[in-house]
Design a protein around this motif. Structure first.
Motif, PDB file in Angstrom:
ATOM      1  N   UNK A 119      56.537  32.676 -22.219  1.00 44.00           N
ATOM      2  CA  UNK A 119      56.481  31.311 -21.666  1.00 44.00           C
ATOM      3  C   UNK A 119      55.815  31.298 -20.292  1.00 44.00           C
ATOM      4  N   UNK A 120      54.717  31.991 -20.187  1.00 41.69           N
ATOM      5  CA  UNK A 120      53.873  32.057 -18.991  1.00 41.69           C
ATOM      6  C   UNK A 120      54.579  32.678 -17.781  1.00 41.69           C
ATOM      7  N   UNK A 121      55.549  33.575 -17.998  1.00 46.03           N
ATOM      8  CA  UNK A 121      56.211  34.254 -16.880  1.00 46.03           C
ATOM      9  C   UNK A 121      55.639  35.648 -16.649  1.00 46.03           C
ATOM     10  N   UNK A 122      55.208  36.320 -17.705  1.00 49.48           N
ATOM     11  CA  UNK A 122      54.658  37.669 -17.583  1.00 49.48           C
ATOM     12  C   UNK A 122      53.230  37.650 -18.049  1.00 49.48           C
ATOM     13  N   UNK A 123      52.379  38.523 -17.785  1.00 46.09           N
ATOM     14  CA  UNK A 123      52.388  39.706 -16.936  1.00 46.09           C
ATOM     15  C   UNK A 123      52.492  39.376 -15.446  1.00 46.09           C
ATOM     16  N   UNK A 124      51.815  38.363 -14.935  1.00 48.75           N
ATOM     17  CA  UNK A 124      51.934  38.014 -13.519  1.00 48.75           C
ATOM     18  C   UNK A 124      52.119  36.499 -13.438  1.00 48.75           C
ATOM     19  N   UNK A 125      53.314  36.069 -13.072  1.00 47.51           N
ATOM     20  CA  UNK A 125      53.622  34.641 -13.084  1.00 47.51           C
ATOM     21  C   UNK A 125      52.832  33.868 -12.036  1.00 47.51           C
ATOM     22  N   UNK A 126      52.560  34.472 -10.887  1.00 46.93           N
ATOM     23  CA  UNK A 126      51.868  33.773  -9.805  1.00 46.93           C
ATOM     24  C   UNK A 126      50.412  33.465 -10.153  1.00 46.93           C
ATOM     25  N   UNK A 127      49.830  34.197 -11.094  1.00 44.80           N
ATOM     26  CA  UNK A 127      48.416  33.978 -11.440  1.00 44.80           C
ATOM     27  C   UNK A 127      48.232  32.793 -12.385  1.00 44.80           C
ATOM     28  N   UNK A 128      49.297  32.317 -12.969  1.00 41.33           N
ATOM     29  CA  UNK A 128      49.285  31.180 -13.885  1.00 41.33           C
ATOM     30  C   UNK A 128      48.184  31.294 -14.926  1.00 41.33           C
ATOM     31  N   UNK A 129      47.217  30.376 -14.917  1.00 36.78           N
ATOM     32  CA  UNK A 129      46.195  30.366 -15.975  1.00 36.78           C
ATOM     33  C   UNK A 129      45.130  31.453 -15.809  1.00 36.78           C
ATOM     34  N   UNK A 130      45.138  32.149 -14.697  1.00 39.31           N
ATOM     35  CA  UNK A 130      44.205  33.275 -14.549  1.00 39.31           C
ATOM     36  C   UNK A 130      44.571  34.405 -15.500  1.00 39.31           C
ATOM     37  N   UNK A 131      45.807  34.401 -15.980  1.00 43.08           N
ATOM     38  CA  UNK A 131      46.186  35.390 -16.994  1.00 43.08           C
ATOM     39  C   UNK A 131      45.340  35.229 -18.249  1.00 43.08           C
ATOM     40  N   UNK A 132      44.984  34.002 -18.600  1.00 44.34           N
ATOM     41  CA  UNK A 132      44.099  33.767 -19.738  1.00 44.34           C
ATOM     42  C   UNK A 132      42.720  34.340 -19.475  1.00 44.34           C
TER      43      UNK A 132
END
Length: 87
Positions: free
Chosen positions: A56-69
């Protein structure tokens, strides 16, 4: 009715100044790390995206938000760039 003449086809002879065998011999095979790295990047990219969605968008890095995509898809695009060098 008269029968038409059958034309003989000319036999193709390649030009002598171009040697495809010599050009093919100069290409070296790809190093073994290249496909291994590409497959690894694909696996990392897919795993990054799966973890991102399943947590639910908490991991791998929660602070990066949509940059994880962007990181997940960037890994997969990077693998395509590596695979374009594969022979």
């Amino acid at each position: 009715m008269p029968k038409s003449q059958v034309r003989k086809k000319k036999v193709y002879t390649p030009p002598t100044d171009i040697r495809p065998a010599a050009a093919a011999a100069s290409k070296k095979p790809s190093p073994t790390w290249l496909p291994i790295t590409a497959v690894g990047l694909i696996v990392v990219g897919i795993a990054w995206l799966v973890v991102y969605y399943l947590s639910s968008q908490q991991y791998p890095v929660e602070a990066w938000r949509y940059w994880n995509l962007a990181i997940g898809f960037g890994c997969m695009v990077g693998s395509l760039a590596i695979l374009s060098k594969w022979r």
